[in-house]
Design a protein around this motif. Structure first.
Motif, PDB file in Angstrom:
ATOM      1  N   GLU A 224       3.544 -85.190  -3.166  1.00 10.12           N
ATOM      2  CA  GLU A 224       3.799 -84.326  -4.322  1.00 10.12           C
ATOM      3  C   GLU A 224       4.162 -82.930  -3.793  1.00 10.12           C
ATOM      4  OE1 GLU A 224       0.093 -83.815  -6.414  1.00 10.12           O
ATOM      5  OE2 GLU A 224       1.043 -83.026  -8.215  1.00 10.12           O
TER       6      GLU A 224
ATOM      7  N   TYR B  10       1.862 -76.304  -3.069  1.00  6.28           N
ATOM      8  CA  TYR B  10       1.385 -76.821  -4.358  1.00  6.28           C
ATOM      9  C   TYR B  10       0.707 -75.796  -5.258  1.00  6.28           C
ATOM     10  CZ  TYR B  10      -1.314 -79.607  -7.658  1.00  6.28           C
ATOM     11  OH  TYR B  10      -1.841 -80.127  -8.797  1.00  6.28           O
TER      12      TYR B  10
ATOM     13  N   LYS C 106       5.516 -86.093 -13.775  1.00  6.14           N
ATOM     14  CA  LYS C 106       4.072 -86.343 -13.853  1.00  6.14           C
ATOM     15  C   LYS C 106       3.607 -86.340 -15.311  1.00  6.14           C
ATOM     16  CE  LYS C 106      -0.022 -84.383 -11.459  1.00  6.14           C
ATOM     17  NZ  LYS C 106      -0.373 -83.340 -10.445  1.00  6.14           N
TER      18      LYS C 106
ATOM     19  N   TYR D 293      -2.922 -81.674 -13.759  1.00  8.75           N
ATOM     20  CA  TYR D 293      -4.137 -81.115 -13.150  1.00  8.75           C
ATOM     21  C   TYR D 293      -4.234 -79.650 -13.555  1.00  8.75           C
ATOM     22  CZ  TYR D 293      -7.517 -80.229  -9.386  1.00  8.75           C
ATOM     23  OH  TYR D 293      -8.627 -79.898  -8.660  1.00  8.75           O
TER      24      TYR D 293
ATOM     25  N   CYS E 217      -0.367 -88.158  -8.241  1.00  8.48           N
ATOM     26  CA  CYS E 217      -1.721 -87.613  -8.108  1.00  8.48           C
ATOM     27  C   CYS E 217      -2.581 -87.746  -9.372  1.00  8.48           C
ATOM     28  CB  CYS E 217      -1.646 -86.163  -7.638  1.00  8.48           C
ATOM     29  SG  CYS E 217      -3.061 -85.698  -6.636  1.00  8.48           S
ATOM     30  N   MET E 218      -2.674 -86.721 -10.174  1.00  7.18           N
ATOM     31  CA  MET E 218      -3.558 -86.733 -11.347  1.00  7.18           C
ATOM     32  C   MET E 218      -3.249 -87.900 -12.287  1.00  7.18           C
ATOM     33  SD  MET E 218      -6.084 -84.953 -12.721  1.00  7.18           S
ATOM     34  CE  MET E 218      -6.890 -85.023 -14.329  1.00  7.18           C
TER      35      MET E 218
ATOM     36  N   SER F 294      -5.983 -90.201 -12.280  1.00  7.55           N
ATOM     37  CA  SER F 294      -7.289 -89.779 -12.807  1.00  7.55           C
ATOM     38  C   SER F 294      -7.358 -90.036 -14.317  1.00  7.55           C
ATOM     39  CB  SER F 294      -7.488 -88.286 -12.536  1.00  7.55           C
ATOM     40  OG  SER F 294      -7.544 -88.038 -11.147  1.00  7.55           O
TER      41      SER F 294
ATOM     42  N   PHE G 163      -9.335 -85.435 -17.213  1.00 11.17           N
ATOM     43  CA  PHE G 163     -10.709 -85.738 -16.772  1.00 11.17           C
ATOM     44  C   PHE G 163     -11.621 -86.017 -17.975  1.00 11.17           C
ATOM     45  CE2 PHE G 163      -9.556 -82.896 -13.023  1.00 11.17           C
ATOM     46  CZ  PHE G 163      -9.444 -83.937 -12.117  1.00 11.17           C
TER      47      PHE G 163
ATOM     48  N   ALA H 221      -1.026 -84.646  -4.013  1.00 16.25           N
ATOM     49  CA  ALA H 221      -1.625 -83.459  -3.399  1.00 16.25           C
ATOM     50  C   ALA H 221      -3.098 -83.521  -3.799  1.00 16.25           C
ATOM     51  CB  ALA H 221      -0.964 -82.186  -3.893  1.00 16.25           C
ATOM     52  N   TRP H 222      -3.776 -84.543  -3.330  1.00 15.95           N
ATOM     53  CA  TRP H 222      -5.159 -84.836  -3.733  1.00 15.95           C
ATOM     54  C   TRP H 222      -6.121 -84.027  -2.872  1.00 15.95           C
ATOM     55  CZ3 TRP H 222      -6.124 -88.734  -7.537  1.00 15.95           C
ATOM     56  CH2 TRP H 222      -7.485 -88.928  -7.829  1.00 15.95           C
ATOM     57  N   LEU H 223      -7.142 -83.505  -3.512  1.00 17.78           N
ATOM     58  CA  LEU H 223      -8.035 -82.578  -2.827  1.00 17.78           C
ATOM     59  C   LEU H 223      -9.160 -83.271  -2.063  1.00 17.78           C
ATOM     60  CD1 LEU H 223      -8.467 -79.955  -5.696  1.00 17.78           C
ATOM     61  CD2 LEU H 223      -6.671 -80.100  -3.979  1.00 17.78           C
TER      62      LEU H 223
HETATM   63  N1  GLN Z   1      -7.470 -85.663  -9.428  1.00 21.62           N
HETATM   64  C1  GLN Z   1      -6.721 -85.031  -8.382  1.00 21.62           C
HETATM   65  C2  GLN Z   1      -7.672 -84.297  -7.443  1.00 21.62           C
HETATM   66  O1  GLN Z   1      -8.794 -84.078  -7.822  1.00 21.62           O
HETATM   67  C3  GLN Z   1      -5.640 -84.196  -8.970  1.00 21.62           C
HETATM   68  C4  GLN Z   1      -4.872 -83.314  -8.036  1.00 21.62           C
HETATM   69  C5  GLN Z   1      -3.403 -83.245  -8.384  1.00 21.62           C
HETATM   70  O2  GLN Z   1      -2.975 -83.715  -9.426  1.00 21.62           O
HETATM   71  N2  GLN Z   1      -2.611 -82.690  -7.499  1.00 21.62           N
HETATM   72  O3  GLN Z   1      -7.331 -83.990  -6.312  1.00 21.62           O
END
Ligand code: GLN
Length: 432
Positions: free
Chosen positions: A59, A65, A134, A138, A186-187, A190, A194, A220-222
């Motif tokens: 991403e 980001y 997307k 997030y 990414c998100m 999820s 959330f 770009a997941w944390l």
């Molecule tokens: N759920 C993802 C996270 O916690 C979302 C990050 C994203 O969308 N870049 O890393």
């Protein structure tokens, strides 16, 4: 029942992991090209020689980001075909004669009113094949007024000429195949904002319902040591304490490894070893570290979490229980034709005996001194196996919602913190 027209598909896929920093687009492109050249040289000397079919970037792979406002991101937004990321993807596609998928900040028109977090698919010849925006955003995207994909999740056909083989007659002519494909950024993996119920697994359920065979995730997941919006939402005193403690942890973890505050760049990890598969470690295993160190090792807590988010693709006993007790029609009274946890009104597991490939390209590194990304890019196959022995079946489903579930094959993962490439040849069976 074995279907007569099962096709065996072999695809060679690469996932690239980069640590881009905002304002350093040209540096990131140069480093990415150096990485790709090194990768190509290694790949060309490999026996037997492999030809790449697909290469996936993260991403916002080249721009960075963590944009904090609309003004901050505007200079980096472009319409798809004017985007430097699209042009870069065209070069990569031509270099490897393969599809390229890359995440980038998109503006719908040149007036830059509507912005999206997008991923584009470029053909081996350099043509635009598909552009996905997307759907689930997030917190960070809200800061720059990103719009949700008005079409929500989407699937599309992706053709791989000559990549199929008749399973009953593997020596016959190669078969052209078109895979039902989707992208999740990414998100998207999820729960919506959330807030949606965890077990709805919206993105995975979409893929089950649409019978998607190839799932591509630029991310770009944390990492869990990252500072997030939640840390700021505590009461002021605990928030300050918590943030100071986390910042100190980040600083000392990096100092121990002799790294600058942005993390590692240019120290590439290139993994072409198909026998280097990721070890299955259950949630809670004492072997899973939670610190931001051992940067060449994957972040197993995130990998386990990603598997959990694909729960509709995992073998679960509870579905058999529902079916045996005749509970299906009650459970599905409200969902209509859509599946829930992989089950539907008609079928206790819609995915049984099917295959799907998942590719995750997640960025690595650190932005703004406080946002740490988890890397760990890799490939997976959901194998649809449901024929486990009774002992296996007696096991508690809740203990199998991770990489220990034998219905997922792990092909391998990069480490959490180094830039690099992982390449694997994945095998799947599709019904045609
Ligand atoms: N759920 C993802 C996270 O916690 C979302 C990050 C994203 O969308 N870049 O890393």
């Amino acid at each position: 029942m074995m279907s007569a027209n099962k096709i065996l598909v072999d695809l060679t896929i690469a996932a690239v992991q980069l640590n881009p920093q905002i304002g350093k687009l040209n540096e990131t492109i140069s480093r990415a090209k150096l990485l790709l050249n090194t990768f190509k040289t290694k790949m060309d000397t490999k026996v037997p020689k492999k030809k790449l079919d697909l290469i996936v970037f993260p991403e916002f792979a080249l721009t960075g980001y963590n944009f904090i406002s609309r003004d901050h991101i505007l200079p980096y937004t472009h319409t798809t075909q004017d985007s430097p990321s699209f042009k870069f993807a065209q070069d990569v596609s031509k270099m490897f004669d393969c599809y390229t998928v890359i995440g980038y900040p998109e503006c719908e028109t040149e007036s830059k009113e509507t912005l999206y977090n997008s991923a584009v698919v470029v053909s081996p010849k350099g043509d635009l094949v598909f552009n996905y925006r997307k759907s689930f955003l997030y917190y960070t995207e809200e800061d720059w007024n990103c719009s949700e994909n008005p079409k929500q999740f989407q699937n599309f056909p992706l053709s791989f000429p000559g990549r199929g083989k008749n399973i009953n007659n593997p020596n016959s002519e190669p078969i052209d195949i078109t895979l039902n494909t989707s992208i999740g950024i990414c998100m998207d993996l999820s729960p919506y904002k959330f807030e949606a119920p965890f077990n709805d697994c919206e993105f995975a359920s979409f893929n089950i319902d649409k019978k998607v065979e190839l799932i591509i995730c630029p991310m770009a997941w944390l990492h869990s040591t990252s500072i997030t919006k939640n840390d700021y939402e505590l009461d002021e005193r605990s928030s300050n304490d918590k943030i100071l403690k986390k910042l100190e942890e980040i600083r000392s973890n990096l100092e121990d490894q002799g790294l600058p505050i942005i993390g590692s760049q240019g120290d590439f990890q290139i993994d072409l070893e198909s026998n280097h598969v990721t070890e299955r470690l259950p949630v809670g295993s004492s072997q899973i570290g939670h610190d931001y160190n051992e940067l060449t090792k994957p972040d197993m807590s995130n990998i386990n979490y990603w598997m959990h988010r694909f729960m509709p693709f995992l073998q679960l006993n509870v579905r058999k229980y529902w079916a045996e007790r005749g509970l299906m029609s009650d459970i599905f009274e409200e969902t209509g034709d859509a599946s829930y946890m992989g089950a539907s009104r008609e079928n206790y597991w819609n995915f049984a005996n099917k295959n799907a490939i998942l590719v995750i390209a997640n960025r690595c590194g650190i932005e703004s001194g406080n946002t740490i990304f988890a890397g760990s890019s890799g490939m997976y196959k959901f194998n649809g196996r449901d024929n486990f022995g009774i002992n296996e079946l007696m096991k508690d489903d809740n203990k199998r919602l991770d990489t220990t579930n034998p219905s997922v094959d792990l092909y391998g993962n990069l480490g959490k913190g180094k830039e690099g490439v992982i390449m694997r040849t994945v095998h799947c069976e599709i019904d045609r």
